[in-house]
Design a protein around this motif. Structure first.
Motif, PDB file in Angstrom:
ATOM      1  N   UNK A  38       0.847  -1.189   0.000  1.00 53.54           N
ATOM      2  CA  UNK A  38       0.000   0.000   0.000  1.00 53.54           C
ATOM      3  C   UNK A  38       0.888   1.247   0.000  1.00 53.54           C
ATOM      4  N   UNK A  39       1.320   1.637  -1.179  1.00 49.88           N
ATOM      5  CA  UNK A  39       2.153   2.823  -1.364  1.00 49.88           C
ATOM      6  C   UNK A  39       1.235   4.001  -1.664  1.00 49.88           C
ATOM      7  N   UNK A  40       1.117   4.932  -0.728  1.00 47.23           N
ATOM      8  CA  UNK A  40       0.174   6.031  -0.889  1.00 47.23           C
ATOM      9  C   UNK A  40       0.567   6.992  -2.003  1.00 47.23           C
ATOM     10  N   UNK A  41       1.795   6.882  -2.501  1.00 42.86           N
ATOM     11  CA  UNK A  41       2.200   7.721  -3.625  1.00 42.86           C
ATOM     12  C   UNK A  41       1.896   7.058  -4.972  1.00 42.86           C
ATOM     13  N   UNK A  66       5.323  11.451   6.239  1.00 42.38           N
ATOM     14  CA  UNK A  66       6.776  11.585   6.190  1.00 42.38           C
ATOM     15  C   UNK A  66       7.162  13.035   6.410  1.00 42.38           C
ATOM     16  N   UNK A  67       8.265  13.226   7.102  1.00 41.46           N
ATOM     17  CA  UNK A  67       8.796  14.567   7.348  1.00 41.46           C
ATOM     18  C   UNK A  67       9.975  14.861   6.432  1.00 41.46           C
ATOM     19  N   UNK A  92       2.851  12.383  -0.363  1.00 35.81           N
ATOM     20  CA  UNK A  92       2.772  11.500   0.801  1.00 35.81           C
ATOM     21  C   UNK A  92       1.742  11.983   1.819  1.00 35.81           C
ATOM     22  N   UNK A  93       1.785  13.278   2.138  1.00 37.60           N
ATOM     23  CA  UNK A  93       1.030  13.788   3.286  1.00 37.60           C
ATOM     24  C   UNK A  93      -0.339  14.369   2.961  1.00 37.60           C
ATOM     25  N   UNK A  94      -0.644  14.575   1.681  1.00 41.25           N
ATOM     26  CA  UNK A  94      -1.956  15.117   1.323  1.00 41.25           C
ATOM     27  C   UNK A  94      -2.669  14.242   0.289  1.00 41.25           C
ATOM     28  N   UNK A  95      -2.030  14.007  -0.850  1.00 44.94           N
ATOM     29  CA  UNK A  95      -2.683  13.220  -1.898  1.00 44.94           C
ATOM     30  C   UNK A  95      -2.922  11.783  -1.435  1.00 44.94           C
ATOM     31  N   UNK A  96      -1.932  11.190  -0.785  1.00 45.21           N
ATOM     32  CA  UNK A  96      -2.087   9.817  -0.296  1.00 45.21           C
ATOM     33  C   UNK A  96      -3.295   9.628   0.607  1.00 45.21           C
ATOM     34  N   UNK A  97      -3.405  10.426   1.677  1.00 42.85           N
ATOM     35  CA  UNK A  97      -4.602  10.312   2.518  1.00 42.85           C
ATOM     36  C   UNK A  97      -5.901  10.554   1.746  1.00 42.85           C
ATOM     37  N   UNK A 140       1.603  20.847   3.127  1.00 42.58           N
ATOM     38  CA  UNK A 140       0.973  19.550   2.879  1.00 42.58           C
ATOM     39  C   UNK A 140       0.018  19.178   4.002  1.00 42.58           C
ATOM     40  N   UNK A 141       0.396  19.477   5.240  1.00 44.98           N
ATOM     41  CA  UNK A 141      -0.488  19.171   6.364  1.00 44.98           C
ATOM     42  C   UNK A 141      -1.698  20.105   6.390  1.00 44.98           C
ATOM     43  N   UNK A 142      -1.513  21.361   5.992  1.00 45.31           N
ATOM     44  CA  UNK A 142      -2.667  22.257   5.870  1.00 45.31           C
ATOM     45  C   UNK A 142      -3.610  21.734   4.790  1.00 45.31           C
ATOM     46  N   UNK A 143      -3.039  21.209   3.719  1.00 53.13           N
ATOM     47  CA  UNK A 143      -3.859  20.650   2.642  1.00 53.13           C
ATOM     48  C   UNK A 143      -4.650  19.439   3.106  1.00 53.13           C
ATOM     49  N   UNK A 144      -4.010  18.544   3.857  1.00 51.24           N
ATOM     50  CA  UNK A 144      -4.742  17.357   4.303  1.00 51.24           C
ATOM     51  C   UNK A 144      -5.846  17.740   5.284  1.00 51.24           C
TER      52      UNK A 144
END
Length: 221
Positions: A38-41, A66-67, A92-97, A140-144
């Motif tokens: 399960x690769x979120x990218x 990921x940081x 990783x941090x927005x599109x994946x979720x 990215x975190x604001x986007x998620x």
């Protein structure tokens, strides 16, 4: 809570969530890149793996993130931004979720309370940003957070008792944060997981679409 789905179950905090929930008698299904591909990218991998998952789940929790990606550390200022590092952070941090949340409506029960939660970070709060730096990770975190908010609105239309939130676990002592702890007080993954399990258990449908920290306090957008 009877059944949970943990995305990123092989990571430090993901593994801790699996253990903590199982200790409470919850049946846990865990998915990760290392164990399940399960690769979120990779949109194809997300569709393939989650397409085989059968619900319903009382909890869906996305712990992946990921940081530092491909050796690119968080930027000290806007002057250090690169297009590739920023796109990697968003992947990783927005599109994946977001790709995971596409499956939320299918995997949640419609007749009872259910929670979808995504691990975000306080540095993704626009209102709480007083230091600058970490541009790509913050963005990215604001986007998620916006993705979670939007998903919450849409889920409520068909799943009246659903709760969809962003969660800030605090600073957790994992490989994810080892190089960046500095003077921050860090908690072990097991403690961070139990803190957030307690927050999740206390949520009500009125909380959907919000952003909470490990102590259950609202974080500003």
């Amino acid at each position: 809570m009877d059944k949970a789905l943990i995305i990123g179950s092989s990571g430090g905090i993901g593994c801790a969530f699996v253990a903590g929930l199982q200790a409470d008698g919850v049946a846990v299904e865990g998915l990760s890149r290392s164990a399940d591909g399960l690769d979120l990218t990779d949109p194809g991998a997300v569709e393939r793996v989650l397409g085989d998952v059968k619900g319903p789940f009382d909890l869906i929790l996305v712990t992946s993130g990921a940081l530092e990606i491909a050796g690119a550390p968080p930027e000290k200022s806007i002057k250090s931004v690169s297009a590739q590092a920023m796109m990697d952070q968003f992947a990783v941090n927005a599109v994946g979720p977001a790709l995971v949340l596409r499956h939320a409506a299918r995997l949640l029960p419609r007749d009872r309370r259910a929670v979808v939660a995504v691990l975000s970070a306080r540095v993704g709060s626009i209102g709480d940003n007083r230091l600058g730096g970490w541009v790509s990770y913050r963005a990215a975190k604001a986007a998620v957070n916006q993705i979670v908010r939007t998903t919450a609105i849409e889920l409520t239309r068909t799943h009246k008792q659903s709760i969809c939130v962003s969660l800030h676990p605090g600073t957790v002592a994992t490989a994810f944060t080892r190089k960046y702890l500095g003077r921050h007080t860090a908690v072990q993954p097991s403690e961070a997981a139990m803190n957030l399990i307690n927050v999740i258990e206390g949520l009500t449908p009125e909380d959907t679409g919000q952003f909470f920290d490990w102590a259950g306090k609202a974080v500003p957008w």
